[in-house]
Design a protein around this motif. Sequence first.
Motif, mmCIF file in Angstrom:
data_model
loop_
_atom_site.group_PDB
_atom_site.id
_atom_site.type_symbol
_atom_site.label_atom_id
_atom_site.label_comp_id
_atom_site.label_asym_id
_atom_site.label_seq_id
_atom_site.Cartn_x
_atom_site.Cartn_y
_atom_site.Cartn_z
ATOM 1 N N HIS A 1 -4.186 -1.133 -1.735
ATOM 2 C CA HIS A 1 -5.864 -0.439 -1.982
ATOM 3 C C HIS A 1 -5.256 0.267 -2.899
ATOM 4 O O HIS A 1 -6.143 1.304 -3.982
ATOM 5 C CB HIS A 1 -6.124 0.343 -0.831
ATOM 6 C CG HIS A 1 -6.291 -0.910 0.114
ATOM 7 N ND1 HIS A 1 -7.034 -0.680 1.281
ATOM 8 C CD2 HIS A 1 -6.942 -2.161 -0.218
ATOM 9 C CE1 HIS A 1 -7.399 -1.912 1.572
ATOM 10 N NE2 HIS A 1 -7.447 -2.479 0.997
ATOM 11 N N ALA A 2 -3.862 1.062 -3.053
ATOM 12 C CA ALA A 2 -3.815 2.465 -3.752
ATOM 13 C C ALA A 2 -3.401 2.322 -5.138
ATOM 14 O O ALA A 2 -4.128 2.476 -6.538
ATOM 15 C CB ALA A 2 -2.344 3.396 -3.422
ATOM 16 N N CYS A 3 -3.011 0.576 -5.069
ATOM 17 C CA CYS A 3 -2.745 -0.127 -7.018
ATOM 18 C C CYS A 3 -3.974 -0.376 -7.090
ATOM 19 O O CYS A 3 -4.300 -0.158 -8.845
ATOM 20 C CB CYS A 3 -1.774 -0.682 -6.451
ATOM 21 S SG CYS A 3 -0.203 -0.917 -6.109
ATOM 22 N N SER B 1 -5.374 -6.841 -7.765
ATOM 23 C CA SER B 1 -4.467 -7.412 -6.042
ATOM 24 C C SER B 1 -4.038 -8.955 -7.235
ATOM 25 O O SER B 1 -2.645 -8.797 -6.758
ATOM 26 C CB SER B 1 -5.396 -7.586 -5.070
ATOM 27 O OG SER B 1 -6.556 -8.859 -5.649
ATOM 28 N N ARG B 2 -4.894 -9.464 -7.920
ATOM 29 C CA ARG B 2 -3.727 -10.726 -8.231
ATOM 30 C C ARG B 2 -2.851 -10.526 -8.795
ATOM 31 O O ARG B 2 -1.370 -11.432 -9.527
ATOM 32 C CB ARG B 2 -4.118 -11.502 -9.688
ATOM 33 C CG ARG B 2 -5.288 -10.555 -10.750
ATOM 34 C CD ARG B 2 -5.462 -11.103 -11.487
ATOM 35 N NE ARG B 2 -5.912 -10.384 -12.815
ATOM 36 C CZ ARG B 2 -5.663 -10.244 -13.847
ATOM 37 N NH1 ARG B 2 -4.135 -10.307 -13.522
ATOM 38 N NH2 ARG B 2 -5.681 -9.759 -14.977
ATOM 39 N N LEU B 3 -1.881 -9.176 -9.219
ATOM 40 C CA LEU B 3 -0.996 -8.576 -10.207
ATOM 41 C C LEU B 3 0.147 -8.474 -8.842
ATOM 42 O O LEU B 3 1.182 -7.951 -9.114
ATOM 43 C CB LEU B 3 -0.615 -7.569 -10.704
ATOM 44 C CG LEU B 3 -1.028 -8.103 -12.632
ATOM 45 C CD1 LEU B 3 -1.994 -6.489 -13.046
ATOM 46 C CD2 LEU B 3 -1.001 -9.186 -13.017
ATOM 47 N N LEU B 4 -0.281 -7.993 -7.824
ATOM 48 C CA LEU B 4 0.423 -7.413 -6.317
ATOM 49 C C LEU B 4 1.426 -8.935 -5.344
ATOM 50 O O LEU B 4 0.246 -9.813 -5.714
ATOM 51 C CB LEU B 4 -0.428 -6.739 -5.388
ATOM 52 C CG LEU B 4 -1.357 -5.365 -6.292
ATOM 53 C CD1 LEU B 4 -2.386 -4.807 -5.214
ATOM 54 C CD2 LEU B 4 0.004 -4.581 -6.693
ATOM 55 N N SER B 5 2.677 -8.423 -5.744
ATOM 56 C CA SER B 5 3.342 -9.313 -4.193
ATOM 57 C C SER B 5 3.687 -8.125 -2.937
ATOM 58 O O SER B 5 3.869 -6.719 -3.567
ATOM 59 C CB SER B 5 4.544 -10.029 -4.529
ATOM 60 O OG SER B 5 4.712 -9.452 -5.759
#
Length: 258
Positions: free
Chosen positions: A152-154, A161-165
């Motif tokens: 959520h912070a990102c 979110s598509r950039l996150l893991s």
Amino acid sequence: MGILNVTPDSFSDGAKYNQFDKALAHAEYMLAEGADIIDIGGESTRPGAAEVAVAEEIERVVPLIERVKSLGARVSVDTSKPEVMLAAADAGVDMINDVRALQSPGALAAAAACQLPVCLMHMQGQPRTMQANPQYADVVEEVRHFLIERIHACEKAGIASRLLSIDPGFGFGKTLTHNIALLNHLSAFSQLGVPVLAGMSRKSMLGQITGREVHDRMPASLAVALMAMQQGAKIIRVHDVAETADVRKVFIACRKEQ
């Protein structure tokens, strides 16, 4: 994801690849063995590890990132420092792998400016002291809650979110009991809508179970890699690339036949 530590003090291969030519040769070797991503780190995060100055870390990783990228490889940088993230991005790195989940001052803004994929890892405490006395009421729920908050912070900072893991951080402020609980419930993290990275290769949790030293832990590393795949992990961070790639091939083949 093949591990390439260009440090003098990493737990498994400290000083083995901290010379440029040796590091490059090992990157080429892992790519030939089937690595999809080379994860380059210039600061050890083992228990008790000392901090590395920004300039020194940049000097260790940036030339190697540029050279490994020239081979056509995908490269991630294992760092928590915003200055290193930005320098690595300028060098063409494909991914940021941060054991502190972008909590260091300026890291969130730097990652947002880069707009690169980011892996957010959970760690209780800091590398120097994280294994002193880690405690949780419910390790799975607490780590899961932390990672949800960091996602959520990102997103709030402008990182989609598509950039996150995410990575539950095996061995980072966890006892053997905590690590086993996280592995047994890894599917709970796979349900968060972003890819899960699992990094257990040669770690002390495997030594505690088997009684084997670091360089004799490949069979145990393959066992936990398979367990992670079975629970939905999409990235497996390893030292033994060819062997893990074979495990993945068998896993995928068997899944296709179901």
